[in-house]
Design a protein around this motif. Structure first.
Motif, mmCIF file in Angstrom:
data_model
loop_
_atom_site.group_PDB
_atom_site.id
_atom_site.type_symbol
_atom_site.label_atom_id
_atom_site.label_comp_id
_atom_site.label_asym_id
_atom_site.label_seq_id
_atom_site.Cartn_x
_atom_site.Cartn_y
_atom_site.Cartn_z
ATOM 1 N N GLY A 225 87.435 58.558 40.985
ATOM 2 C CA GLY A 225 88.100 59.819 40.667
ATOM 3 C C GLY A 225 89.484 59.684 40.087
ATOM 4 O O GLY A 225 90.290 60.606 40.200
ATOM 5 N N ASN A 226 89.782 58.537 39.444
ATOM 6 C CA ASN A 226 91.092 58.374 38.826
ATOM 7 C C ASN A 226 90.914 58.187 37.325
ATOM 8 O O ASN A 226 90.365 57.173 36.878
ATOM 9 C CB ASN A 226 91.820 57.168 39.432
ATOM 10 N N ASN A 227 91.353 59.150 36.552
ATOM 11 C CA ASN A 227 91.144 59.115 35.102
ATOM 12 C C ASN A 227 91.925 58.006 34.415
ATOM 13 O O ASN A 227 91.557 57.577 33.315
ATOM 14 C CB ASN A 227 91.529 60.472 34.486
ATOM 15 N N ASP A 228 93.002 57.541 35.043
ATOM 16 C CA ASP A 228 93.798 56.484 34.422
ATOM 17 C C ASP A 228 93.046 55.164 34.345
ATOM 18 O O ASP A 228 93.175 54.409 33.384
ATOM 19 C CB ASP A 228 95.109 56.288 35.191
ATOM 20 N N ILE A 229 92.264 54.874 35.386
ATOM 21 C CA ILE A 229 91.544 53.594 35.423
ATOM 22 C C ILE A 229 90.091 53.724 34.976
ATOM 23 O O ILE A 229 89.402 52.709 34.833
ATOM 24 C CB ILE A 229 91.604 52.958 36.827
ATOM 25 N N ALA A 230 89.636 54.959 34.754
ATOM 26 C CA ALA A 230 88.239 55.170 34.365
ATOM 27 C C ALA A 230 87.831 54.378 33.117
ATOM 28 O O ALA A 230 86.732 53.812 33.085
ATOM 29 C CB ALA A 230 87.962 56.661 34.160
ATOM 30 N N PRO A 231 88.681 54.278 32.073
ATOM 31 C CA PRO A 231 88.260 53.559 30.858
ATOM 32 C C PRO A 231 88.024 52.060 31.059
ATOM 33 O O PRO A 231 87.377 51.432 30.225
ATOM 34 C CB PRO A 231 89.427 53.795 29.882
#
Length: 600
Positions: A225-231
């Motif tokens: 649930g963390n968009n910063d590390i999703a990529p």
């Protein structure tokens, strides 16, 4: 008792097939008809007979009423179901477990969870039919128990151990993967415990285990649930299998602007990689890792979330700081170290940040149920209370505060045995929420001044986080100062408040804020001072007359000639006086002034 002919040519010879464990379990089943059906499981002759018998057992459970009777029967029956010894008996047991899990609902959870070890074990059975049904039963258990994953994971972890058969390990891993779609929130909350258990499985020689572990890890990381590390989640999985890819990923993460709150699941995902980055030989990689640690630690909203990971990060960062020869890189490591020490000092204020004592929660539950007597030891009701207490303790550890979630858990499970009124639910909720560990807030000076605003917000400018989960409390009659270097966001904050862009801040209809700055809009620069004030839409909306405007300006030392001079002729100081005069006319509840004395 269950006797079947073993020798077709000698029908008068019979052999007792019940194992001692089965007989002991059957002896505790109080329902004669149910006991008779369970006794037949051991003697099932083929798959068809096993299917028919399991369907009959499940149907009997469905007909039992009230729910408490069903719970009592299940509490007695499950030990007998999981203790069968013959191959066809095991097939019947798996079919029964699947049927009960599919049809009994939450009332079955405290009892059917005991079948998890058998299901995992039978994934490695000798016969194909049993192995296939073990997979089906595992899926049925996961579908039922996914919201209670924290209570199931110990069984799954046991099934994932290296000494277990590879097929048992694959089933345990696949059950974890299924939780992604069944209960992603439960999977997310368990990530700190799951990731360390999954990691060794990803480097297994057995390709089936390795493949299942990789999928389970990818599914687990996807719910962080963390968009910063999703990529970079796919790269994270690859780095576990191939550590030589760590430097490349650290360079990629070095360019990420971290803006989202860092919680326990996000730390569980990132910390193993950060520790590896600090152990790399290259100074540049250590420096980049330290930068990432510093940036992420600033976004940790609840320092308690970082408690399990600081014992890993602090020593690794200290060692990296000592081993780096480059002064600039060492300075970066020291800054990151100071951030971690800050978090650690906050945690020390709390004291014990370990898991919540289930026994303490159980006492809360029993006290709330008074005047009902405590359940007897070894009873079905006792098993239900123990199960609920463990679930509630897990909710305390996950800092759940939503009363609806507490009410749903308490009512759904305890309601199987007795009526649960609102008073009982509220008492359990209040007591359990009070057990949530939190950093103590600084004591506020008590006064009777009116509170104008009391909110918590995050403020960003582009991709730069200016303020993160910051609390602001404003009282009528007080003066507040914003202190900070250039470009830290002071003006942005005041403009955001005046334009109603702060989440939770009272709207203009309830609280009027006016932002005062010494600016003259270009399209209004041809107006006189009086006309400039009257052109403001807020002045017009309040119905303020020209006479009132001229009076306010003269109060601030404007003379008659200046009232009719163009605003473009004013110096910086007089422009600020003009803006202050306009703000005074608007009768603001909160006056926001951006460096007004620079021009006065």
């Amino acid at each position: 008792r269950n006797f079947i002919p073993r020798f077709p040519s000698q029908r008068n010879h019979f052999i007792l097939l019940q194992a001692p464990a089965t007989m002991a379990a059957l002896a505790s089943v109080s329902n004669p008809h149910l006991s008779s059906l369970l006794a037949k499981m051991e003697g099932c002759t083929d798959a068809s007979a096993a299917s028919t018998l399991s369907a009959e057992i499940v149907s009997m459970f469905k007909l039992m009423k009230p729910v408490s009777a069903r719970c009592n029967a299940m509490h007695e029956a499950v030990p007998a179901i999981v203790s069968v010894a013959s191959d066809t008996g095991k097939l019947c047991a798996l079919l029964t477990v699947s049927g009960l899990a599919d049809s009994m609902g939450k009332a079955a959870e405290p009892y059917i969870i005991q079948a998890a070890p058998l299901v995992l074990e039978l994934a490695a059975a000798k016969t194909d039919a049993v192995r296939e049904q073990a997979t089906v039963a595992g899926a049925a258990l996961m579908k039922l128990l996914a919201p209670s994953l924290s209570l199931l994971v110990p069984h799954l972890f046991a099934g994932m151990q290296q000494e277990r058969d590879w097929r048992t390990r694959v089933l345990a891993l696949s059950m974890l993967s299924q939780c992604k779609s069944l209960s992603p929130l439960a999977l997310k909350s368990c990530l700190p415990a799951i990731i360390p258990e999954l990691t060794p499985c990803m480097t297994e020689i057995k390709k089936e285990v390795k493949k299942a572990a990789k999928k389970a890890m990818a599914d687990g990381l996807s719910v962080a649930g963390n968009n910063d590390i999703a990529p970079v989640l796919g790269d994270l999985v690859d780095c576990i299998i191939k550590p030589q890819l760590v430097p490349e990923l650290m360079h990629k993460l070095g360019g990420v602007v971290f803006v989202q709150t860092i919680d326990s699941p996000a730390l569980a995902v990132m910390v193993p990689l950060l520790v590896r980055g600090l152990r790399e030989k290259q100074t540049a990689i250590k420096r980049t890792t330290a930068v990432i640690i510093e940036n992420m630690s600033k976004l940790v909203e609840n320092p308690i979330d970082a408690a399990p990971f600081l014992p890993l990060l602090l020593p690794a960062l200290e060692k990296a700081a000592d081993s780096v020869s480059d002064p600039e890189a060492r300075g970066v490591c020291d800054r990151a170290l100071k951030q971690l020490v800050r978090l650690n000092n906050e945690i020390l204020k709390v004291g014990d940040v370990g898991k919540t004592d289930v026994g303490l929660v159980r006492k809360v539950v029993l006290d709330a149920r008074a005047p009902l007597k405590p359940p007897k030891a070894g009873s079905a009701e006792g098993a239900m209370v123990d199960f609920v207490s463990a679930m509630l303790a897990s909710m305390v550890d996950n800092s759940v505060r939503d009363p609806r979630q507490w009410g749903d858990v308490v009512s759904s499970y305890l309601g199987c045995f007795s009526m649960v009124d609102k008073g009982c639910v509220d008492k359990i909720t209040t007591e359990c929420v009070s057990l949530i560990k939190a950093i103590p807030e600084e004591e506020e000076e008590v006064d009777d001044k009116e509170v104008l605003a009391d909110v918590e917000f995050t403020l960003a400018y582009g991709t730069k986080i200016l303020l993160h989960n910051t609390k602001i409390k404003l009282k009528r009659g007080n003066r507040y100062g914003l202190l900070g270097p250039n470009d830290c966001g002071k003006t942005t904050l005041m403009r955001s408040i005046s334009e109603n862009q702060i989440d939770g801040f009272p709207p203009p209809t309830e609280l009027r804020t006016v932002f005062v700055e010494a600016d003259i809009l270009g399209e209004l620069s041809h107006l006189t001072c009086t006309e400039y004030v009257l052109a403001d839409p807020r002045i017009q909306a309040d119905g303020i007359s020209e006479a009132q405007v001229r009076e306010a300006l003269m109060t601030n030392h404007f003379n008659e000639k200046m009232l009719d001079d163009g605003v473009s002729t004013l110096s910086g100081g007089w422009r600020m006086k003009l803006a202050l005069s306009r703000a005074m006319l608007l009768k603001a509840d909160i006056l926001l002034m951006d460096e007004p004395t620079n021009h006065l």
